[in-house]
Motif scaffolding. Structure first.
Motif, PDB file in Angstrom:
ATOM      1  N   VAL A  35       0.996  -1.343  -0.094  1.00 38.59           N
ATOM      2  CA  VAL A  35       0.227  -0.040   0.123  1.00 38.59           C
ATOM      3  C   VAL A  35       0.841   1.180   0.003  1.00 38.59           C
ATOM      4  CG1 VAL A  35      -1.836   1.198   1.232  1.00 38.59           C
ATOM      5  CG2 VAL A  35      -1.828  -1.141   1.313  1.00 38.59           C
ATOM      6  N   TRP A  36       0.602   2.021  -0.818  1.00 37.44           N
ATOM      7  CA  TRP A  36       1.264   3.285  -0.979  1.00 37.44           C
ATOM      8  C   TRP A  36       0.582   4.202   0.031  1.00 37.44           C
ATOM      9  CZ3 TRP A  36      -0.254   8.535  -1.660  1.00 37.44           C
ATOM     10  CH2 TRP A  36       0.752   9.297  -2.072  1.00 37.44           C
ATOM     11  N   ASP A  38       1.751   8.631   1.953  1.00 42.33           N
ATOM     12  CA  ASP A  38       2.688   9.669   2.166  1.00 42.33           C
ATOM     13  C   ASP A  38       3.162   9.789   3.647  1.00 42.33           C
ATOM     14  OD1 ASP A  38       0.956  10.743   3.792  1.00 42.33           O
ATOM     15  OD2 ASP A  38      -0.035  12.243   2.293  1.00 42.33           O
ATOM     16  N   GLU A  39       4.022  10.905   3.652  1.00 40.97           N
ATOM     17  CA  GLU A  39       4.813  10.964   5.106  1.00 40.97           C
ATOM     18  C   GLU A  39       3.682  11.063   6.155  1.00 40.97           C
ATOM     19  OE1 GLU A  39       4.450  14.968   3.040  1.00 40.97           O
ATOM     20  OE2 GLU A  39       4.832  12.892   2.665  1.00 40.97           O
ATOM     21  N   ASN A  40       2.481  11.468   5.916  1.00 43.97           N
ATOM     22  CA  ASN A  40       1.510  11.536   7.041  1.00 43.97           C
ATOM     23  C   ASN A  40       0.564  10.184   7.066  1.00 43.97           C
ATOM     24  OD1 ASN A  40       2.029  14.491   7.667  1.00 43.97           O
ATOM     25  ND2 ASN A  40       0.901  14.889   5.560  1.00 43.97           N
ATOM     26  N   GLY A  41       0.982   9.324   6.300  1.00 46.27           N
ATOM     27  CA  GLY A  41       0.268   7.789   6.601  1.00 46.27           C
ATOM     28  C   GLY A  41      -0.838   7.994   5.535  1.00 46.27           C
ATOM     29  N   ASN A  42      -1.344   8.954   4.927  1.00 50.24           N
ATOM     30  CA  ASN A  42      -2.345   9.013   3.791  1.00 50.24           C
ATOM     31  C   ASN A  42      -2.142   8.108   2.528  1.00 50.24           C
ATOM     32  OD1 ASN A  42      -3.919  10.764   5.497  1.00 50.24           O
ATOM     33  ND2 ASN A  42      -2.381  12.431   4.658  1.00 50.24           N
ATOM     34  N   THR A  43      -3.178   7.208   2.495  1.00 45.60           N
ATOM     35  CA  THR A  43      -2.953   6.163   1.262  1.00 45.60           C
ATOM     36  C   THR A  43      -3.936   6.872   0.000  1.00 45.60           C
ATOM     37  OG1 THR A  43      -4.998   5.064   1.880  1.00 45.60           O
ATOM     38  CG2 THR A  43      -3.003   4.038   2.809  1.00 45.60           C
ATOM     39  N   ASP A  58     -11.768   5.718  -8.919  1.00 43.81           N
ATOM     40  CA  ASP A  58     -11.512   4.720 -10.090  1.00 43.81           C
ATOM     41  C   ASP A  58     -10.028   4.318 -10.275  1.00 43.81           C
ATOM     42  OD1 ASP A  58     -14.414   4.791 -10.363  1.00 43.81           O
ATOM     43  OD2 ASP A  58     -14.351   6.461 -11.912  1.00 43.81           O
ATOM     44  N   PHE A  59      -9.146   5.371 -10.134  1.00 42.70           N
ATOM     45  CA  PHE A  59      -7.945   4.990 -10.226  1.00 42.70           C
ATOM     46  C   PHE A  59      -7.223   4.123  -9.012  1.00 42.70           C
ATOM     47  CE2 PHE A  59      -3.466   6.330  -8.846  1.00 42.70           C
ATOM     48  CZ  PHE A  59      -2.791   5.841  -9.917  1.00 42.70           C
ATOM     49  N   ALA A  60      -7.674   4.544  -7.849  1.00 40.74           N
ATOM     50  CA  ALA A  60      -7.250   3.862  -6.733  1.00 40.74           C
ATOM     51  C   ALA A  60      -7.786   2.634  -6.548  1.00 40.74           C
ATOM     52  CB  ALA A  60      -7.325   4.765  -5.311  1.00 40.74           C
ATOM     53  N   ASN A  66      -5.201  -1.044   1.950  1.00 43.00           N
ATOM     54  CA  ASN A  66      -5.705  -1.174   3.380  1.00 43.00           C
ATOM     55  C   ASN A  66      -6.739  -0.279   3.499  1.00 43.00           C
ATOM     56  OD1 ASN A  66      -6.342  -1.935   5.867  1.00 43.00           O
ATOM     57  ND2 ASN A  66      -4.320  -1.693   6.653  1.00 43.00           N
ATOM     58  N   ILE A  67      -8.151  -0.474   2.890  1.00 43.77           N
ATOM     59  CA  ILE A  67      -8.974   0.575   3.039  1.00 43.77           C
ATOM     60  C   ILE A  67      -9.414   1.134   4.434  1.00 43.77           C
ATOM     61  CG2 ILE A  67     -11.029  -1.121   3.384  1.00 43.77           C
ATOM     62  CD1 ILE A  67     -11.131   1.780   0.769  1.00 43.77           C
ATOM     63  N   ASN A  68      -9.195   0.557   5.331  1.00 51.60           N
ATOM     64  CA  ASN A  68      -9.553   0.960   6.770  1.00 51.60           C
ATOM     65  C   ASN A  68      -8.137   1.567   7.516  1.00 51.60           C
ATOM     66  OD1 ASN A  68     -12.458   0.646   6.613  1.00 51.60           O
ATOM     67  ND2 ASN A  68     -11.991  -1.677   6.628  1.00 51.60           N
ATOM     68  N   LYS A  69      -7.091   1.671   6.942  1.00 56.47           N
ATOM     69  CA  LYS A  69      -6.022   2.005   7.599  1.00 56.47           C
ATOM     70  C   LYS A  69      -6.143   3.278   8.224  1.00 56.47           C
ATOM     71  CE  LYS A  69      -1.012   2.942   6.642  1.00 56.47           C
ATOM     72  NZ  LYS A  69       0.191   3.042   5.737  1.00 56.47           N
ATOM     73  N   LEU A  70      -5.632   3.478   9.395  1.00 56.80           N
ATOM     74  CA  LEU A  70      -5.578   4.712  10.061  1.00 56.80           C
ATOM     75  C   LEU A  70      -4.249   5.625   9.429  1.00 56.80           C
ATOM     76  CD1 LEU A  70      -6.926   3.919  13.659  1.00 56.80           C
ATOM     77  CD2 LEU A  70      -8.195   4.689  11.610  1.00 56.80           C
ATOM     78  N   ASN A  71      -4.172   6.818   9.274  1.00 53.43           N
ATOM     79  CA  ASN A  71      -3.244   7.599   9.178  1.00 53.43           C
ATOM     80  C   ASN A  71      -2.568   8.026  10.371  1.00 53.43           C
ATOM     81  OD1 ASN A  71      -4.763   9.696  10.232  1.00 53.43           O
ATOM     82  ND2 ASN A  71      -4.902  10.670   8.161  1.00 53.43           N
TER      83      ASN A  71
END
Length: 378
Positions: A35-36, A38-43, A58-60, A66-71
């Protein structure tokens, strides 16, 4: 390179993002499976929630996720979506308005008019993409997932009631975030402007969430064993400071202080999924909390508002005699809390109970007659 991806996402340049992504995963092969973020944990899905972009969804959706991942702020994509459903005045825009106010004193005609126009554009409003919301749920987003307050995690406070003395320190589920933002940023100001449309928009959004599976009856439990309780002797209700074991409706009903506040709670009361018999750890239902507030704040809650509250409760088919007879830890029923100036409403519910019990007796008698006829035929 992550900053480039973030920039393309926020500018909604999805076609360019697709081309860049193909090059990016050749260099960073692990993102073909991992799962990609960023530095803030946002997928990518967090950014779908932040931007409300159907193109990005549509792209993602076919990328590793990990659809329910917490940032890093303890929020999942659905929490980001809810927060971005409200247009917020940024600090930069606040400064702009402040400067225009100062200029308006010097150049009254032109700048005052311009100031009013820009303020109209910057007001808080409810705005969300229903298709994106449904898309997030269809892709596995848990609409009842709790945001996690990282600062208070060690105390076991993971939902709305565990954060503070007020509704302001809020870290809950999607529907709780909706109520908090509406109540905190929109309700009072919009009612002053007699903008009743915003209430309808809020109620429709609330219903959309419950239709998608948002549970307004969930009783959240704390990891803590010993939580302090403050007894409100006046109303026979335990006023708690972060006490566990409350549903969203029970929690928010504690903050009804004036007539306008009820419009934040009303969607819970009129919703077809409400459970009026659901109790917190102290045996209080949402009716216990609401009736105690009516009695305690009768000078601030108008007769017309009380009439609306009573009508809403009585018209909801989820209301039962049992809900009105439930006794809390102190052997007090909801209607026992309708006292003093609110005692007239107690009579309404007592009559309701008598009427429903009479109907029930008639139905039982009719059922017995029907059963007897069937037996005689046999």
């Amino acid at each position: 390179m992550k900053k480039i991806i973030t920039s393309l996402i926020m500018k909604n340049r999805i076609k360019t993002l697709e081309m860049f992504w193909n090059i990016y995963i050749i260099i960073n092969k692990r993102y073909k499976k991992e799962v990609w973020d960023d530095e803030n944990g946002n997928t990518l899905m967090h950014y779908v929630g932040i931007t409300h972009s159907k193109d990005l969804l549509d792209f993602a959706k076919d990328k590793p996720k990990n659809i329910n991942k917490l940032n890093k702020k303890g929020k999942s994509p659905i929490h980001c979506f809810m927060e971005r459903s409200f247009e917020v005045i940024t600090r930069e825009k606040q400064y702009k308005i402040l400067i225009l106010k100062l200029l308006a004193k010097v150049f009254k005609n032109y700048h005052e008019k311009y100031l009013k126009e820009i303020q109209k554009k910057e007001i808080y409003s409810i705005s969300y993409n229903k298709d994106v919301l449904k898309g997030l749920i269809e892709n596995g987003c848990d609409i009842n997932q709790l945001a996690e307050n990282k600062e208070k995690k060690e105390l076991g406070w993971n939902t709305v009631e565990y954060g503070s003395f007020s509704k302001k320190d809020h870290m809950g589920s999607a529907i709780e975030i909706l109520t908090y933002y509406f109540w905190e940023y929109l309700l009072e100001d919009e009612l002053k402007k007699e903008n009743f449309t915003i209430i309808k928009e809020y109620e429709e959004y609330f219903e959309t969430l419950t239709n998608l599976g948002a549970n307004i009856n969930t009783i959240y439990l704390s990891k803590e064993e010993n939580v302090p309780i403050i007894k409100d002797e006046l109303n026979d209700i335990d006023e708690d400071i972060g006490i566990p074991g409350k549903s969203a409706g029970i929690f928010f009903s504690r903050f009804i202080a004036q007539s306008s506040d009820y419009f934040a709670l009303r969607p819970y009361i009129i919703n077809k999924t409400i459970n009026f018999t659901e109790t917190d750890l102290l045996g209080n239902t949402i009716l216990h909390m609401l009736f105690s507030r009516i009695s305690a704040r009768k000078h601030y809650i108008s007769d017309s508002c009380c009439d609306i509250i009573i009508r809403d409760i009585l018209e909801n088919k989820q209301l039962t005699i049992d809900a009105l007879k439930i006794k809390n830890k102190y052997k007090v029923t909801p209607i026992d809390l309708l006292r003093d100036e609110a005692s007239g409403y107690k009579k309404i519910f007592e009559n309701y109970i008598l009427h429903e019990e009479f109907k029930r007796d008639i139905e039982i008698k009719e059922d017995k007659k029907t059963e007897k006829k069937k037996i005689n035929k046999i």
